[in-house]
Motif scaffolding. Structure first.
Motif, mmCIF file in Angstrom:
data_model
loop_
_atom_site.group_PDB
_atom_site.id
_atom_site.type_symbol
_atom_site.label_atom_id
_atom_site.label_comp_id
_atom_site.label_asym_id
_atom_site.label_seq_id
_atom_site.Cartn_x
_atom_site.Cartn_y
_atom_site.Cartn_z
ATOM 1 N N VAL A 3 37.851 29.731 -50.730
ATOM 2 C CA VAL A 3 37.413 29.342 -49.388
ATOM 3 C C VAL A 3 38.621 28.921 -48.558
ATOM 4 O O VAL A 3 38.775 29.316 -47.392
ATOM 5 N N GLY A 4 39.505 28.127 -49.169
ATOM 6 C CA GLY A 4 40.700 27.690 -48.472
ATOM 7 C C GLY A 4 41.568 28.862 -48.054
ATOM 8 O O GLY A 4 42.146 28.872 -46.955
ATOM 9 N N HIS A 5 41.647 29.883 -48.912
ATOM 10 C CA HIS A 5 42.433 31.074 -48.603
ATOM 11 C C HIS A 5 41.866 31.798 -47.385
ATOM 12 O O HIS A 5 42.609 32.166 -46.459
ATOM 13 N N GLU A 6 40.550 31.993 -47.382
ATOM 14 C CA GLU A 6 39.920 32.718 -46.275
ATOM 15 C C GLU A 6 39.958 31.913 -44.977
ATOM 16 O O GLU A 6 40.096 32.488 -43.888
ATOM 17 N N VAL A 7 39.839 30.601 -45.087
ATOM 18 C CA VAL A 7 39.973 29.753 -43.897
ATOM 19 C C VAL A 7 41.378 29.893 -43.322
ATOM 20 O O VAL A 7 41.574 29.921 -42.099
ATOM 21 N N GLY A 8 42.366 30.025 -44.213
ATOM 22 C CA GLY A 8 43.739 30.223 -43.777
ATOM 23 C C GLY A 8 43.885 31.486 -42.948
ATOM 24 O O GLY A 8 44.566 31.494 -41.906
ATOM 25 N N HIS A 9 43.254 32.580 -43.400
ATOM 26 C CA HIS A 9 43.286 33.820 -42.613
ATOM 27 C C HIS A 9 42.599 33.611 -41.259
ATOM 28 O O HIS A 9 43.073 34.106 -40.217
ATOM 29 N N ALA A 10 41.465 32.897 -41.274
ATOM 30 C CA ALA A 10 40.721 32.670 -40.033
ATOM 31 C C ALA A 10 41.554 31.868 -39.033
ATOM 32 O O ALA A 10 41.503 32.106 -37.816
ATOM 33 N N LEU A 11 42.337 30.929 -39.533
ATOM 34 C CA LEU A 11 43.125 30.071 -38.665
ATOM 35 C C LEU A 11 44.422 30.713 -38.184
ATOM 36 O O LEU A 11 44.825 30.534 -37.027
ATOM 37 N N ASN A 15 43.076 38.260 -35.291
ATOM 38 C CA ASN A 15 41.851 39.029 -35.560
ATOM 39 C C ASN A 15 42.091 40.526 -35.465
ATOM 40 O O ASN A 15 41.489 41.319 -36.185
ATOM 41 N N GLU A 16 42.950 40.903 -34.553
ATOM 42 C CA GLU A 16 43.232 42.326 -34.371
ATOM 43 C C GLU A 16 44.734 42.545 -34.296
ATOM 44 O O GLU A 16 45.443 41.816 -33.604
ATOM 45 N N TRP A 17 45.182 43.521 -35.002
ATOM 46 C CA TRP A 17 46.582 43.944 -34.889
ATOM 47 C C TRP A 17 46.661 45.400 -35.299
ATOM 48 O O TRP A 17 45.952 45.857 -36.202
ATOM 49 N N VAL A 29 51.236 44.352 -45.700
ATOM 50 C CA VAL A 29 51.173 43.229 -44.762
ATOM 51 C C VAL A 29 50.365 42.082 -45.378
ATOM 52 O O VAL A 29 50.734 40.905 -45.254
ATOM 53 N N ASN A 30 49.287 42.421 -46.072
ATOM 54 C CA ASN A 30 48.427 41.401 -46.667
ATOM 55 C C ASN A 30 49.156 40.593 -47.741
ATOM 56 O O ASN A 30 48.921 39.391 -47.896
ATOM 57 N N VAL A 31 50.058 41.262 -48.505
ATOM 58 C CA VAL A 31 50.847 40.559 -49.520
ATOM 59 C C VAL A 31 51.648 39.438 -48.871
ATOM 60 O O VAL A 31 51.669 38.294 -49.343
ATOM 61 N N VAL A 32 52.314 39.776 -47.767
ATOM 62 C CA VAL A 32 53.159 38.790 -47.078
ATOM 63 C C VAL A 32 52.302 37.739 -46.382
ATOM 64 O O VAL A 32 52.588 36.541 -46.445
ATOM 65 N N GLU A 33 51.226 38.185 -45.728
ATOM 66 C CA GLU A 33 50.376 37.261 -44.974
ATOM 67 C C GLU A 33 49.670 36.270 -45.890
ATOM 68 O O GLU A 33 49.485 35.100 -45.529
ATOM 69 N N ASP A 34 49.274 36.700 -47.082
ATOM 70 C CA ASP A 34 48.658 35.780 -48.043
ATOM 71 C C ASP A 34 49.597 34.619 -48.358
ATOM 72 O O ASP A 34 49.178 33.453 -48.413
ATOM 73 N N ALA A 35 50.860 34.949 -48.597
ATOM 74 C CA ALA A 35 51.838 33.907 -48.908
ATOM 75 C C ALA A 35 52.020 32.967 -47.714
ATOM 76 O O ALA A 35 52.124 31.739 -47.872
ATOM 77 N N ARG A 36 52.052 33.536 -46.516
ATOM 78 C CA ARG A 36 52.282 32.713 -45.313
ATOM 79 C C ARG A 36 51.115 31.774 -45.044
ATOM 80 O O ARG A 36 51.320 30.564 -44.853
ATOM 81 N N THR A 111 55.501 32.729 -38.517
ATOM 82 C CA THR A 111 54.594 33.358 -37.550
ATOM 83 C C THR A 111 54.136 34.717 -38.074
ATOM 84 O O THR A 111 54.703 35.259 -39.030
ATOM 85 N N PHE A 112 53.105 35.269 -37.421
ATOM 86 C CA PHE A 112 52.633 36.598 -37.830
ATOM 87 C C PHE A 112 53.687 37.651 -37.535
ATOM 88 O O PHE A 112 53.786 38.658 -38.237
ATOM 89 N N LYS A 113 54.490 37.398 -36.511
ATOM 90 C CA LYS A 113 55.608 38.301 -36.221
ATOM 91 C C LYS A 113 56.585 38.317 -37.393
ATOM 92 O O LYS A 113 57.098 39.376 -37.775
ATOM 93 N N ASP A 114 56.816 37.135 -37.991
ATOM 94 C CA ASP A 114 57.660 37.065 -39.188
ATOM 95 C C ASP A 114 57.041 37.864 -40.326
ATOM 96 O O ASP A 114 57.740 38.535 -41.083
ATOM 97 N N THR A 115 55.709 37.764 -40.430
ATOM 98 C CA THR A 115 54.990 38.504 -41.481
ATOM 99 C C THR A 115 55.232 40.004 -41.348
ATOM 100 O O THR A 115 55.545 40.685 -42.329
ATOM 101 N N LEU A 116 55.100 40.515 -40.136
ATOM 102 C CA LEU A 116 55.294 41.955 -39.911
ATOM 103 C C LEU A 116 56.737 42.362 -40.215
ATOM 104 O O LEU A 116 56.978 43.433 -40.790
#
Length: 202
Positions: A3-11, A15-17, A29-36, A111-116
């Motif tokens: 739940v905490g993981h999914e809340v992290g994505h929500a926060l 929503n769109e990229w 991208v998801n590998v990096v974003e999960d860690a972030r 940031t998400f820019k860092d993720t990309l």
């Protein structure tokens, strides 16, 4: 933990990229974003670290990620990075200096820019590794083919020498016999007899 993981994505995850426009596979991208997002969640909600620790400990105990410790270092960097940031507390992962640079990029994403940016570097690295493996296999196949050709040439050479030796061994007695027959019965009869002898041999 989940739940905490999914809340992290929500926060923290947009929503769109347009990942097609970025040219990076969504899985990378998801590998990096999960860690972030998990790092940001632990920073925002300090108590949630225990939940992540306990959750991943349970998943590791159940071998949820189906990890073979004997071959884990042979996995591609994207898979090892994903496991490192989720199970790094329980499993040690080896990284080359070049790989460690990518791991550090992922770890430092804010940031998400860092993720990309980190995902693009990770994707490029994995593509280059695949290309190197392909070239190594082609080189091995080429070397194997050249070795077979060399061995075949050696065999043919030996066979050729053997055939020549055999022909010589057979020819010498026949020449001697031909000479004797010509002396005893004449040329014409000698040719007839030699023809009959050759037919019997062949």
């Amino acid at each position: 933990m989940l739940v905490g993981h999914e809340v992290g994505h929500a926060l923290f995850t947009p929503n769109e990229w347009d990942w097609l426009k970025e040219g990076i596979p969504a899985g990378v991208v998801n590998v990096v974003e999960d860690a972030r997002i998990e790092k940001l969640m632990k920073r925002k909600y300090a108590g949630i670290s225990k939940s992540f620790f306990a959750g991943y400990k349970e998943l590791h105990k159940d071998n949820f990620f189906d990890i073979n410790l004997d071959t884990v270092d042979q996995m591609n960097l994207a898979d090892r990075a994903n496991l490192h940031f989720k199970l790094g507390t329980f499993i040690h992962f080896n990284f080359t200096p070049a790989e460690q640079e990518i791991i550090d990029l992922i770890r430092n994403c804010e940031t998400f820019k860092d993720t990309l940016s980190a995902a693009k570097a990770l994707h490029l690295f994995c593509k280059e590794e695949i290309q190197k493996q392909k070239e190594a296999l082609e080189s091995q196949e080429g070397e194997r083919t050249r070795s077979l050709q060399t061995n075949l040439a050696k065999v043919l050479k030996v066979v050729g020498i053997s055939a020549l030796t055999t022909l010589t061994i057979i020819s010498l007695p026949l020449l001697v016999l031909m000479t004797i027959l010509m002396w005893k019965v004449g040329i014409a009869m000698a040719l007839v007899l030699m023809g009959w002898i050759l037919l019997m041999i062949l």
